[in-house]
Design a protein around this motif. Structure first.
Motif, PDB file in Angstrom:
ATOM      1  N   VAL A  48      -7.978   0.391  -0.949  1.00  0.00           N
ATOM      2  CA  VAL A  48      -7.027   1.168  -0.151  1.00  0.00           C
ATOM      3  C   VAL A  48      -5.989   1.833  -1.041  1.00  0.00           C
ATOM      4  O   VAL A  48      -5.545   2.956  -0.768  1.00  0.00           O
ATOM      5  CB  VAL A  48      -6.342   0.263   0.894  1.00  0.00           C
ATOM      6  N   TYR A  92       0.827  -1.208   0.000  1.00  0.00           N
ATOM      7  CA  TYR A  92       0.000   0.000   0.000  1.00  0.00           C
ATOM      8  C   TYR A  92       0.867   1.266   0.000  1.00  0.00           C
ATOM      9  O   TYR A  92       0.660   2.176  -0.820  1.00  0.00           O
ATOM     10  CB  TYR A  92      -0.911   0.029   1.231  1.00  0.00           C
ATOM     11  N   LEU A 108      -9.214   4.679   6.757  1.00  0.00           N
ATOM     12  CA  LEU A 108      -9.633   4.194   5.434  1.00  0.00           C
ATOM     13  C   LEU A 108      -9.624   2.669   5.357  1.00  0.00           C
ATOM     14  O   LEU A 108     -10.620   2.072   4.918  1.00  0.00           O
ATOM     15  CB  LEU A 108      -8.737   4.793   4.355  1.00  0.00           C
ATOM     16  N   PRO A 109      -8.547   1.963   5.770  1.00  0.00           N
ATOM     17  CA  PRO A 109      -8.613   0.498   5.779  1.00  0.00           C
ATOM     18  C   PRO A 109      -9.700  -0.048   6.701  1.00  0.00           C
ATOM     19  O   PRO A 109     -10.311  -1.084   6.409  1.00  0.00           O
ATOM     20  CB  PRO A 109      -7.223   0.071   6.266  1.00  0.00           C
ATOM     21  N   SER A 126      -4.998   6.261  -2.294  1.00  0.00           N
ATOM     22  CA  SER A 126      -3.647   6.676  -1.916  1.00  0.00           C
ATOM     23  C   SER A 126      -2.874   7.281  -3.079  1.00  0.00           C
ATOM     24  O   SER A 126      -1.797   7.855  -2.856  1.00  0.00           O
ATOM     25  CB  SER A 126      -2.871   5.473  -1.361  1.00  0.00           C
ATOM     26  N   ASN A 181      -1.994   5.107   7.906  1.00  0.00           N
ATOM     27  CA  ASN A 181      -3.423   5.254   7.665  1.00  0.00           C
ATOM     28  C   ASN A 181      -4.198   4.151   8.386  1.00  0.00           C
ATOM     29  O   ASN A 181      -3.889   2.960   8.260  1.00  0.00           O
ATOM     30  CB  ASN A 181      -3.704   5.197   6.164  1.00  0.00           C
TER      31      ASN A 181
END
Length: 306
Positions: A170, A105, A240-241, A174, A237
């Motif tokens: 995800v 990610y 969001l996840p 980003s 982060n």
């Protein structure tokens, strides 16, 4: 006549001493400012370093020692290697899976986001077209919108597209960095000389080749800054996840460690797993900062255009 001469001779040394006294006062103020600034920097450094030190110490303790010994010093029983071994082997090595997910990610997201920010910032900074300022204003507005405000709308959108609970849910958000694009535009305007671009065009280089071969080299300090901001932001982060993912095998480190922390009431051993996992999670960020800091300077192309 003699009295006037004596008066002049007496006042002359006083006038000669005045500049020296002014310099002494300026030097005193400068020293005081230096002491104040140094003190503030020391406090800021302690603010960031003390939590890291606590994590290092806590990762060497068992769950019992974590609450029965002084928090900022090591326990007699040094359990660091046992803790890290449990972290890496618990639940068939699920932490390793979380770690690799975070690397994917953060690594892919930071690289692509930096490239897109450089391309957009260069285009907005060096090309003139209708709506240039309007687009830049909208992007500037995007800087002011917190990520938590867009997480739920993104989840609803990705659910309709069938992308929720996947890596894409995800990774795709980003890839956008409004702050990075803003920084690259400002830096491109200040450092990319129009004469250099014209010289490249006269040599027969296309616009894409100019961007790839010339502009990206000039923007290196800005790109490193954007990359580090994105890397740290994506790596840390959590919200969001949390909204997007339901499958634990897709979790990044932040969500996985929070899942472990939520089980400490049932099994106190999860304290050891959590502190050991936190220690391992900060290592990649520290390495990235150490490796990339030498690129984090300006003036790489000063004097390239005469």
């Amino acid at each position: 006549m003699t009295t006037a001469t004596a008066t002049t001779a007496t006042s002359a040394p006083r006038a000669a001493k005045a500049p020296g006294a002014s310099n002494d006062r300026s030097a005193g103020r400068s020293r005081a400012s230096t002491i104040i600034v140094t003190g503030v920097l020391v406090l800021v450094a302690l603010y960031f370093l003390v939590p890291i030190y606590w994590v290092v110490v806590a990762a060497t303790k068992t769950s019992e020692d974590l609450f029965s010994t002084f928090g900022f010093w090591f326990a007699p029983n040094f359990a660091l290697w046992d803790n890290l071994g449990q972290v890496l082997t618990y639940d068939d090595g699920i932490f390793v899976r979380w770690f690799l997910n975070s690397v994917f990610y953060a690594g892919v997201g930071a690289v692509l986001a930096t490239y897109f920010a450089a391309a957009g910032g260069y285009a907005l900074g060096k090309y003139r077209f209708r709506g240039n300022n309007l687009i830049f204003g909208l992007i500037l507005g995007g800087v002011l919108v917190p990520g938590t405000a867009t997480a739920l709308p993104l989840f609803l959108l990705f659910s309709q597209m069938g992308l929720a609970n996947t890596y894409w849910s995800v990774l795709i958000p980003s890839l956008v960095s409004p702050f990075g694009l803003f920084l690259c535009r400002i830096y491109a305007q200040a450092t990319v000389d129009d004469a250099l671009l014209e010289a490249a065009r006269l040599d027969g280089a296309g616009e894409l080749r100019i961007f790839q071969s010339v502009v990206l080299r000039i923007l290196t300090p800005a790109l490193v800054t954007v990359f580090l901001f994105q890397l740290v932001g994506i790596w840390n982060n959590y919200f969001l996840p949390l909204v997007m993912l339901a499958d634990s095998s897709l979790y990044p480190i932040t969500l996985g460690l929070n899942n472990w922390l939520g089980q400490v009431d049932r099994l106190p051993e999860f304290y050891q797993l959590t502190t050991g996992g936190v220690l391992l999670s900060i290592i990649p960020l520290a390495i990235a900062m150490i490796v990339l800091q030498r690129f984090w300077r300006g003036g790489l192309t000063e004097g390239s255009v005469k």
